[in-house]
Write a protein that holds these residues in place. Structure first.
Motif, PDB file in Angstrom:
ATOM      1  N   SER A 169      -8.720   8.954  -8.628  1.00  0.00           N
ATOM      2  CA  SER A 169      -9.107   7.580  -8.957  1.00  0.00           C
ATOM      3  C   SER A 169      -7.999   6.835  -9.689  1.00  0.00           C
ATOM      4  CB  SER A 169     -10.380   7.591  -9.812  1.00  0.00           C
ATOM      5  OG  SER A 169     -10.178   8.353 -11.005  1.00  0.00           O
ATOM      6  N   THR A 170      -7.097   7.588 -10.341  1.00  0.00           N
ATOM      7  CA  THR A 170      -5.994   6.950 -11.065  1.00  0.00           C
ATOM      8  C   THR A 170      -4.950   6.365 -10.134  1.00  0.00           C
ATOM      9  OG1 THR A 170      -4.913   9.114 -11.237  1.00  0.00           O
ATOM     10  CG2 THR A 170      -6.318   8.438 -13.072  1.00  0.00           C
ATOM     11  N   LEU A 171      -5.070   6.642  -8.836  1.00  0.00           N
ATOM     12  CA  LEU A 171      -4.086   6.112  -7.892  1.00  0.00           C
ATOM     13  C   LEU A 171      -4.146   4.593  -7.845  1.00  0.00           C
ATOM     14  CD1 LEU A 171      -1.976   7.145  -5.818  1.00  0.00           C
ATOM     15  CD2 LEU A 171      -3.769   7.013  -4.093  1.00  0.00           C
ATOM     16  N   THR A 172      -5.323   4.037  -8.026  1.00  0.00           N
ATOM     17  CA  THR A 172      -5.461   2.575  -7.991  1.00  0.00           C
ATOM     18  C   THR A 172      -5.053   1.920  -9.306  1.00  0.00           C
ATOM     19  OG1 THR A 172      -7.766   2.751  -8.702  1.00  0.00           O
ATOM     20  CG2 THR A 172      -7.336   2.779  -6.333  1.00  0.00           C
ATOM     21  N   ALA A 173      -4.752   2.743 -10.325  1.00  0.00           N
ATOM     22  CA  ALA A 173      -4.359   2.185 -11.618  1.00  0.00           C
ATOM     23  C   ALA A 173      -2.854   1.985 -11.733  1.00  0.00           C
ATOM     24  CB  ALA A 173      -4.846   3.101 -12.753  1.00  0.00           C
ATOM     25  N   LEU A 174      -2.099   2.360 -10.684  1.00  0.00           N
ATOM     26  CA  LEU A 174      -0.640   2.173 -10.703  1.00  0.00           C
ATOM     27  C   LEU A 174      -0.353   0.740 -10.245  1.00  0.00           C
ATOM     28  CD1 LEU A 174       0.411   5.594  -9.121  1.00  0.00           C
ATOM     29  CD2 LEU A 174       0.211   4.994 -11.531  1.00  0.00           C
ATOM     30  N   HIS A 175      -0.097  -0.126 -11.172  1.00  0.00           N
ATOM     31  CA  HIS A 175      -0.006  -1.551 -10.872  1.00  0.00           C
ATOM     32  C   HIS A 175       1.282  -1.939 -10.143  1.00  0.00           C
ATOM     33  CE1 HIS A 175      -3.586  -2.112 -13.238  1.00  0.00           C
ATOM     34  NE2 HIS A 175      -3.023  -1.531 -14.301  1.00  0.00           N
ATOM     35  N   LYS A 176       2.311  -1.094 -10.199  1.00  0.00           N
ATOM     36  CA  LYS A 176       3.558  -1.401  -9.490  1.00  0.00           C
ATOM     37  C   LYS A 176       3.607  -0.751  -8.104  1.00  0.00           C
ATOM     38  CE  LYS A 176       6.392  -2.039 -13.642  1.00  0.00           C
ATOM     39  NZ  LYS A 176       7.625  -1.629 -14.360  1.00  0.00           N
ATOM     40  N   LEU A 177       2.631   0.059  -7.797  1.00  0.00           N
ATOM     41  CA  LEU A 177       2.608   0.773  -6.518  1.00  0.00           C
ATOM     42  C   LEU A 177       2.278  -0.204  -5.384  1.00  0.00           C
ATOM     43  CD1 LEU A 177       2.841   3.577  -5.203  1.00  0.00           C
ATOM     44  CD2 LEU A 177       0.384   3.834  -5.536  1.00  0.00           C
ATOM     45  N   THR A 178       3.182  -0.309  -4.411  1.00  0.00           N
ATOM     46  CA  THR A 178       2.991  -1.245  -3.291  1.00  0.00           C
ATOM     47  C   THR A 178       2.914  -0.556  -1.931  1.00  0.00           C
ATOM     48  OG1 THR A 178       5.395  -1.572  -3.153  1.00  0.00           O
ATOM     49  CG2 THR A 178       4.139  -3.128  -4.516  1.00  0.00           C
ATOM     50  N   GLY A 193     -11.820   2.478  -4.359  1.00  0.00           N
ATOM     51  CA  GLY A 193     -11.672   1.032  -4.370  1.00  0.00           C
ATOM     52  C   GLY A 193     -10.763   0.574  -5.495  1.00  0.00           C
ATOM     53  N   GLY A 194     -10.453  -0.717  -5.485  1.00  0.00           N
ATOM     54  CA  GLY A 194      -9.626  -1.280  -6.535  1.00  0.00           C
ATOM     55  C   GLY A 194      -8.148  -1.362  -6.209  1.00  0.00           C
ATOM     56  N   PHE A 195      -7.775  -1.362  -4.934  1.00  0.00           N
ATOM     57  CA  PHE A 195      -6.366  -1.507  -4.548  1.00  0.00           C
ATOM     58  C   PHE A 195      -6.010  -3.002  -4.627  1.00  0.00           C
ATOM     59  CE2 PHE A 195      -7.461   2.502  -2.492  1.00  0.00           C
ATOM     60  CZ  PHE A 195      -6.376   3.291  -2.825  1.00  0.00           C
ATOM     61  N   GLN A 196      -5.461  -3.397  -5.754  1.00  0.00           N
ATOM     62  CA  GLN A 196      -5.171  -4.814  -5.977  1.00  0.00           C
ATOM     63  C   GLN A 196      -3.740  -5.190  -5.624  1.00  0.00           C
ATOM     64  OE1 GLN A 196      -7.581  -6.846  -6.611  1.00  0.00           O
ATOM     65  NE2 GLN A 196      -9.111  -5.245  -6.991  1.00  0.00           N
ATOM     66  N   ASN A 197      -2.786  -4.270  -5.817  1.00  0.00           N
ATOM     67  CA  ASN A 197      -1.375  -4.607  -5.631  1.00  0.00           C
ATOM     68  C   ASN A 197      -0.733  -3.922  -4.424  1.00  0.00           C
ATOM     69  OD1 ASN A 197      -1.224  -6.172  -8.120  1.00  0.00           O
ATOM     70  ND2 ASN A 197      -1.394  -4.209  -9.186  1.00  0.00           N
ATOM     71  N   PRO A 213     -16.079   1.038   0.757  1.00  0.00           N
ATOM     72  CA  PRO A 213     -16.487   0.484  -0.544  1.00  0.00           C
ATOM     73  C   PRO A 213     -16.497  -1.043  -0.520  1.00  0.00           C
ATOM     74  CG  PRO A 213     -14.226   1.234  -0.654  1.00  0.00           C
ATOM     75  CD  PRO A 213     -14.728   1.645   0.698  1.00  0.00           C
ATOM     76  N   GLN A 214     -17.455  -1.606  -1.221  1.00  0.00           N
ATOM     77  CA  GLN A 214     -17.527  -3.063  -1.314  1.00  0.00           C
ATOM     78  C   GLN A 214     -16.467  -3.627  -2.256  1.00  0.00           C
ATOM     79  OE1 GLN A 214     -21.516  -4.242  -2.297  1.00  0.00           O
ATOM     80  NE2 GLN A 214     -22.429  -3.231  -0.507  1.00  0.00           N
ATOM     81  N   ASP A 215     -16.026  -2.813  -3.231  1.00  0.00           N
ATOM     82  CA  ASP A 215     -15.010  -3.259  -4.192  1.00  0.00           C
ATOM     83  C   ASP A 215     -13.638  -2.726  -3.818  1.00  0.00           C
ATOM     84  OD1 ASP A 215     -15.665  -0.632  -4.637  1.00  0.00           O
ATOM     85  OD2 ASP A 215     -15.498  -0.751  -6.826  1.00  0.00           O
ATOM     86  N   PHE A 216     -13.346  -2.687  -2.509  1.00  0.00           N
ATOM     87  CA  PHE A 216     -12.078  -2.124  -2.064  1.00  0.00           C
ATOM     88  C   PHE A 216     -10.888  -2.927  -2.587  1.00  0.00           C
ATOM     89  CE2 PHE A 216      -8.634  -1.840   1.097  1.00  0.00           C
ATOM     90  CZ  PHE A 216      -8.399  -0.475   1.032  1.00  0.00           C
ATOM     91  N   GLY A 217     -11.002  -4.210  -2.681  1.00  0.00           N
ATOM     92  CA  GLY A 217      -9.889  -5.040  -3.128  1.00  0.00           C
ATOM     93  C   GLY A 217      -9.008  -5.428  -1.960  1.00  0.00           C
ATOM     94  N   GLY A 218      -7.713  -5.151  -2.093  1.00  0.00           N
ATOM     95  CA  GLY A 218      -6.787  -5.448  -1.007  1.00  0.00           C
ATOM     96  C   GLY A 218      -6.293  -6.869  -0.978  1.00  0.00           C
ATOM     97  N   ASN A 219      -6.139  -7.506  -2.136  1.00  0.00           N
ATOM     98  CA  ASN A 219      -5.692  -8.904  -2.167  1.00  0.00           C
ATOM     99  C   ASN A 219      -4.299  -9.087  -1.585  1.00  0.00           C
ATOM    100  OD1 ASN A 219      -7.395  -7.986  -4.522  1.00  0.00           O
ATOM    101  ND2 ASN A 219      -7.771 -10.186  -4.632  1.00  0.00           N
ATOM    102  N   ASN A 220      -3.425  -8.078  -1.713  1.00  0.00           N
ATOM    103  CA  ASN A 220      -2.036  -8.204  -1.268  1.00  0.00           C
ATOM    104  C   ASN A 220      -1.731  -7.342  -0.041  1.00  0.00           C
ATOM    105  OD1 ASN A 220      -1.085  -9.943  -3.485  1.00  0.00           O
ATOM    106  ND2 ASN A 220      -1.523  -8.157  -4.787  1.00  0.00           N
ATOM    107  N   LEU A 221      -2.740  -6.856   0.619  1.00  0.00           N
ATOM    108  CA  LEU A 221      -2.514  -5.963   1.746  1.00  0.00           C
ATOM    109  C   LEU A 221      -1.857  -6.681   2.917  1.00  0.00           C
ATOM    110  CD1 LEU A 221      -5.614  -3.590   2.083  1.00  0.00           C
ATOM    111  CD2 LEU A 221      -3.228  -2.935   1.810  1.00  0.00           C
ATOM    112  N   HIS A 222      -0.893  -5.976   3.542  1.00  0.00           N
ATOM    113  CA  HIS A 222      -0.304  -6.403   4.811  1.00  0.00           C
ATOM    114  C   HIS A 222      -0.633  -5.435   5.944  1.00  0.00           C
ATOM    115  CE1 HIS A 222       1.743  -9.511   2.664  1.00  0.00           C
ATOM    116  NE2 HIS A 222       2.558  -8.694   2.019  1.00  0.00           N
ATOM    117  N   TYR A 223      -0.906  -4.176   5.574  1.00  0.00           N
ATOM    118  CA  TYR A 223      -1.179  -3.144   6.591  1.00  0.00           C
ATOM    119  C   TYR A 223      -2.165  -2.143   5.993  1.00  0.00           C
ATOM    120  CZ  TYR A 223      -0.486   0.731   9.846  1.00  0.00           C
ATOM    121  OH  TYR A 223      -0.675   1.740  10.750  1.00  0.00           O
ATOM    122  N   LEU A 224      -3.258  -1.876   6.720  1.00  0.00           N
ATOM    123  CA  LEU A 224      -4.274  -0.921   6.292  1.00  0.00           C
ATOM    124  C   LEU A 224      -4.662  -0.067   7.494  1.00  0.00           C
ATOM    125  CD1 LEU A 224      -6.379   0.246   4.326  1.00  0.00           C
ATOM    126  CD2 LEU A 224      -7.927  -1.593   5.015  1.00  0.00           C
TER     127      LEU A 224
END
Length: 555
Positions: A169-178, A193-197, A213-224
């Protein structure tokens, strides 16, 4: 060799650490160089010699192959290791825990090698890591939750390994991870969930299950890409709300169900992005969503109802409840006006009976074929098992050697010579062919030498020792060793559709005339009443299976 390497590996590491301590004291190699040498001594194979330049006599490792040095902070000595890049080097070994102690390590690329073992937890102590690429190796175990320490991590690539467990779950807490590549592993559990960056996320070809998940996030996604997993359930509208409409997405080959939500994100995708989900429906797939049927009103209980027997009789369409006047007889056309005629009803019944009969015949035929096939397979397996048991029992009695059960000694009956001569006179082969090849017959069968300087005799083959090399459904392969040390490969055929000696001999001779470096020469054959033998040259070079899987045994 691999067993000794595994057993001696800890001792080599202890010896390597002792050498490193002596090197530091005698030659002044800095700390980063000592830690890198621990990686060199953990490598069991370096076929390209990429680590040959790593010498403990150097003062700094900055000149070593694959090592990058820099000036971290205010230090201008340019002697601190900031990167280690050795991709595609065919290195075989493990990743030492000491690599995580390199204080200013920013870049670690060991992709496309043969590194095995688990991912060291101490490697995640290198908090300055920005790029970590260990893809296309054989790393196993789980991805630790402590990966959340790498707050400076920008790229993580662990694809094409054998990592398992759930995604931390800590994988989504890395804010510089792109950029995250975790495809072709064995990760299971829910999709976090929670992939924001994150801009690129590839989790394809894993064992992820659960729902989206409903809270997946993905605001900056280009490829999933989350294809080829075991995700199930509906696609929630909340899942796509925050993902940009120009994002490329792949949901193929999962167990998703229901209608694809109306979204500009999905309208911009190809149909292949939803393939492999047979229960998805909508205009983006070839499945039309079912139209919900309207709710039917409850029946009026107060209304009079007829009995089931009367309700089953078809009513006459357009008829009126008028009765026939007295003294008049109703005609058939009037009685069945607007309804089914008796002939039509009889035809429907006859057609139904015929259809059921045809279906029953088809089912009976299929059942009969399957039963016959299973019976044949059972007989083949029983025959192979009986042959193996007989050979194994005889081997245990004679110390690994056995005799040919299908041949009988010629000296048991001297009258066999007369029958042999009479059979040779009745042999349909021409005179020249009989002189060219050597025929030996007994009352059970005929031994024919097709090709070879050595003529095969029943007495010689009878005394040969035999070993089972392998068995298939219809034949068993033996290695026969004559008394003079000559070896042959003998195939015992239990079933053969050729019932005539001449047809069998013709087929064997046609195959014997084929000459190719990859074809084994046929030396002769034995024709018997119940079985046939084909005698080849013995090739002592193993089998295709050994050659194919020799690489896996080394690793």
């Amino acid at each position: 060799m691999s067993f000794l390497s595994v057993q001696l590996h800890p001792w080599w590491r202890i010896l390597a650490h002792g050498i490193l301590l002596l090197a530091v004291q005698s030659f002044g190699l800095n700390t980063d160089g000592v830690l890198l040498l621990s990686f060199k001594y953990s490598i069991l194979s370096d076929p390209l010699s990429v680590l040959q330049s790593w010498n403990h006599r150097d003062q700094t490792p900055c000149s070593w192959n694959g090592v990058t040095c820099g000036s971290p902070g205010t230090d201008n000595t340019y002697s601190r290791v900031t990167g280690l890049s050795l991709p595609n080097c065919q290195l075989l070994g493990t990743i030492p825990a000491n690599l995580g102690m390199i204080q200013h390590l920013h870049n670690l690329d060991l992709s496309n090698n043969s590194l095995n073992g688990s991912l060291p937890v101490s490697l995640l102590n290198a908090t300055h890591l920005r790029f970590l690429d260990l893809s296309s190796n054989m790393i196993s175990g789980q991805l630790p939750e402590t990966i959340g320490r790498l707050q400076n991590l920008e790229l993580l690539n662990l694809s094409d390994n054998v990592l398992a467990g759930t995604l931390p779950s800590t994988l989504t807490a890395l804010h510089k991870l792109t950029v995250v590549y975790l495809k072709k592993n064995n990760f299971s559990g829910d999709l976090p969930g929670g992939f924001q960056n994150v801009q690129v996320l590839d989790l394809s070809s894993n064992l992820l299950n659960g729902s989206l998940p409903q809270d997946f996030g993905g605001n900056n996604l280009h490829y999933l890409n989350i294809s080829r997993n075991k995700l199930s359930g509906l696609i929630p509208q909340e899942f796509v709300n925050e993902i940009p409409s120009n994002t490329t997405i792949d949901l193929s080959f999962n167990n998703l169900t229901g209608e694809i939500p109306e979204s500009s994100l999905f309208l911009n995708q190809e149909r292949s992005a939803f393939a492999g989900n047979p229960h998805l429906c909508g205009h983006l797939t070839r499945n039309q969503c079912p139209i919900p049927s309207p709710v039917s009103p409850l029946p009026d209980i107060s209304a009079p109802t007829s009995s089931p027997a009367i309700a089953a009789v078809p009513k006459i369409v357009g008829s009126s409840p008028t009765t026939t006047p007295p003294g008049e007889t109703a005609t058939v056309s009037e009685e069945y006006e607007g309804g089914l005629r008796p002939g039509t009803i009889v035809g429907i019944i006859v057609g139904d009976i015929a259809g059921v009969a045809v279906l029953g015949m088809v089912i009976f035929y299929v059942y009969h074929c399957l039963k016959k096939r299973r019976h044949a397979e059972t007989n083949i397996k029983k025959e192979a098992n009986v042959a193996k048991d007989s050979w194994s029992s005889s081997s245990s009695e004679s110390g690994g050697f056995t005799r040919w059960a299908c041949l009988h000694k010629r000296g048991e009956n001297e009258e066999d010579s007369d029958s042999t001569s009479s059979d040779n006179e009745a042999d349909p082969l021409d005179h020249s062919q009989r002189h060219a090849d050597h025929h030996v017959q007994n009352k059970e069968g005929t031994l024919v030498t097709v090709d070879g300087e050595k003529e095969l005799e029943l007495e010689t083959l009878l005394k040969a020792s035999a070993y089972i090399l392998g068995a298939t459904g219809s034949s068993i392969m033996y290695k026969a060793v004559l008394e003079d040390g000559t070896s042959f490969a003998v195939r015992r055929i239990s079933e053969n559709h050729v019932e005539k000696f001449r047809d069998f001999e013709t087929q064997v001779r046609v195959i014997a005339k084929l000459v190719h470096p990859n074809l084994v020469r046929i030396r002769g054959f034995y024709w018997g009443v119940d079985e046939k033998l084909i005698i080849y040259d013995f090739v002592p070079n193993g089998s295709l299976a050994n050659a194919r899987y020799s690489k896996s045994s080394v690793s």
